[in-house]
Design an enzyme around this catalytic site. Structure first.
Site, mmCIF file in Angstrom:
data_model
loop_
_atom_site.group_PDB
_atom_site.id
_atom_site.type_symbol
_atom_site.label_atom_id
_atom_site.label_comp_id
_atom_site.label_asym_id
_atom_site.label_seq_id
_atom_site.Cartn_x
_atom_site.Cartn_y
_atom_site.Cartn_z
ATOM 1 N N GLY A 142 -14.038 34.601 -41.048
ATOM 2 C CA GLY A 142 -13.242 35.586 -40.306
ATOM 3 C C GLY A 142 -14.129 36.356 -39.332
ATOM 4 O O GLY A 142 -15.207 36.810 -39.706
ATOM 5 N N VAL A 150 -29.892 38.820 -31.702
ATOM 6 C CA VAL A 150 -30.619 37.616 -32.125
ATOM 7 C C VAL A 150 -31.169 36.882 -30.899
ATOM 8 O O VAL A 150 -32.348 36.510 -30.854
ATOM 9 C CB VAL A 150 -29.698 36.690 -32.957
ATOM 10 N N ASP A 175 -14.850 42.799 -44.670
ATOM 11 C CA ASP A 175 -14.513 43.067 -46.069
ATOM 12 C C ASP A 175 -15.498 43.962 -46.830
ATOM 13 O O ASP A 175 -15.139 44.531 -47.854
ATOM 14 C CB ASP A 175 -14.375 41.745 -46.839
ATOM 15 N N ALA A 213 -4.301 59.301 -48.722
ATOM 16 C CA ALA A 213 -3.224 58.530 -49.370
ATOM 17 C C ALA A 213 -2.890 59.114 -50.739
ATOM 18 O O ALA A 213 -3.758 59.648 -51.425
ATOM 19 C CB ALA A 213 -3.658 57.073 -49.504
HETATM 20 O O1 F6P Z 1 -12.734 37.794 -44.663
HETATM 21 C C1 F6P Z 1 -12.105 38.519 -43.665
HETATM 22 C C2 F6P Z 1 -10.606 38.451 -43.811
HETATM 23 O O2 F6P Z 1 -10.027 39.208 -42.765
HETATM 24 C C3 F6P Z 1 -10.064 38.884 -45.154
HETATM 25 O O3 F6P Z 1 -9.979 40.283 -45.284
HETATM 26 C C4 F6P Z 1 -8.736 38.192 -45.166
HETATM 27 O O4 F6P Z 1 -8.315 37.936 -46.482
HETATM 28 C C5 F6P Z 1 -9.028 36.898 -44.470
HETATM 29 O O5 F6P Z 1 -10.171 37.121 -43.669
HETATM 30 C C6 F6P Z 1 -7.910 36.370 -43.604
HETATM 31 O O6 F6P Z 1 -8.334 35.171 -43.084
HETATM 32 P P1 F6P Z 1 -7.570 34.338 -41.961
HETATM 33 O O7 F6P Z 1 -7.685 35.077 -40.664
HETATM 34 O O8 F6P Z 1 -8.302 33.032 -41.921
HETATM 35 O O9 F6P Z 1 -6.169 34.225 -42.417
#
Ligand code: F6P
Length: 326
Positions: free
Chosen positions: A14, A26, A131, A190
């Site tokens: 992601g 880099v 995440d 919240a």
């Molecule tokens: O790992 C990053 C993330 O955004 C997670 O929070 C989520 O579960 C996942 O990727 C969603 O992935 P995709 O965009 O491949 O559906």
């Protein structure tokens, strides 16, 4: 030790805001040390298909402030198979790449670990995921931007919730990690959070709704996405509607909005620091590690430890949610 002459660079999994700042760091650090740099498009997929190209200083001009990744990203099924990794190695040799820097999350590092074990190819990783679920860094690149995107969205939801005296279940990203939910739950005031760690589930929410303050006009519950036993936000929303029919309940899924946008200053600086450290670590002979920042110091953590999700949620953070949402 063989001297590294050409570093291959890719982003995978992601995308996350700040990846471009890491790419820039880099590329410029490698060139500063007279090492060539080869961009690899679409992560492991591009490595397998040979989508590689030389990068220079100008190829990373003016990208620091942009979300997404100029190298593009993918989740590769092929790379999970030995034949895929073999094909990738052949391509890297063809382009004279003799070391790699991988920017991504746990899936990226799982692939890097397998690859590094099978082939003579030093690899250093940079934590790039919204995440914040890796061990060996206090924060991952993209997390700060994502949580700020979430609180901006939740503040807007609060406006309409308050106008209509509604309860909103807001689902945020984080695979099976509650890191985004916990921090944004605190920062948006919240009334409840539901996260996979520490069994903070619907029971607690129901108890709150039954026995908590009755004169609240709006209520926000932040739910971490995931296949947890609680089900998704819609499922939780249905349970709330059934048990508390007098509450006007709505569900809102924030989704991929959390993955885009201009990186915050925190994410840019983090990306620059670990980006520089990764190149210099490779040149110093490190391999198989992720470069992270712990207590404001650069720290290297072997891939196999980095991917062991740190599921320990600070109990003090949970106490804060409990006390302040009363
Ligand atoms: O790992 C990053 C993330 O955004 C997670 O929070 C989520 O579960 C996942 O990727 C969603 O992935 P995709 O965009 O491949 O559906």
């Amino acid at each position: 030790m063989t001297q590294i002459k050409n570093i291959g660079l890719f982003t995978s999994g992601g995308d996350a805001p700040g990846m471009n700042a890491a790419i820039r760091a880099v590329v410029r650090t490698a060139l500063f040390h007279d090492v060539e740099i080869t961009g690899i498009r679409r992560g492991y997929e591009g490595m397998i298909s040979g989508d590689l190209f030389p990068m220079d200083r100008r190829s990373v001009s003016n990208i620091m402030q942009r979300g997404g990744t100029i190298l593009k990203s993918a989740r590769s099924g092929q790379f999970r198979r030995p034949e895929g990794r073999e094909a990738a190695y052949e391509q890297l040799k063809k382009f004279n790449v003799d070391a790699l820097i991988a920017i991504g999350g746990d899936g990226t590092f799982r692939g890097a670990k397998a690859f590094g074990d099978e082939f003579d190819m030093p690899i250093i990783g940079l934590p790039g995921t919204i995440d914040n679920d890796l061990t060996g860094t206090d924060f991952t690149i993209g997390y700060d931007t994502a949580i700020n995107t979430v609180i901006n969205a939740v503040d807007k939801i609060r406006d309409t919730a308050e106008s209509h005296d509604r309860l909103f279940i807001v689902e945020v990203m984080g695979k099976d990690s509650g890191m985004i939910a916990l921090r944004t739950g605190i920062a948006s005031g919240a009334e409840g959070i539901i996260i996979p760690e520490g069994r903070i589930g619907v029971d607690k929410l129901f108890d709150r709704l039954e026995n908590g303050r009755k004169n609240k006009t709006s209520r926000i519950v932040i739910v971490a996405e995931g296949e947890g036993e609680e089900g998704g936000a819609f499922d939780i929303g249905s349970q709330v509607k059934e048990k508390f029919p007098h509450l006007d309940t709505r569900v809102s899924i924030l989704g991929h909005i959390q993955r885009g946008g201009k990186p915050t200053c925190m994410d840019r600086v983090l990306a620059c620091r670990v980006g520089v450290a990764a190149v210099e670590a490779l040149l110093a002979g490190y391999k198989g590690d992720m470069a992270g920042l712990v207590n404001n110091e650069i720290v290297f953590t072997p891939f196999e430890h980095a991917i062991k999700r740190n599921s320990d949620i600070d109990p003090n953070m949970l106490r804060i949610v409990e006390m302040l949402s009363l």
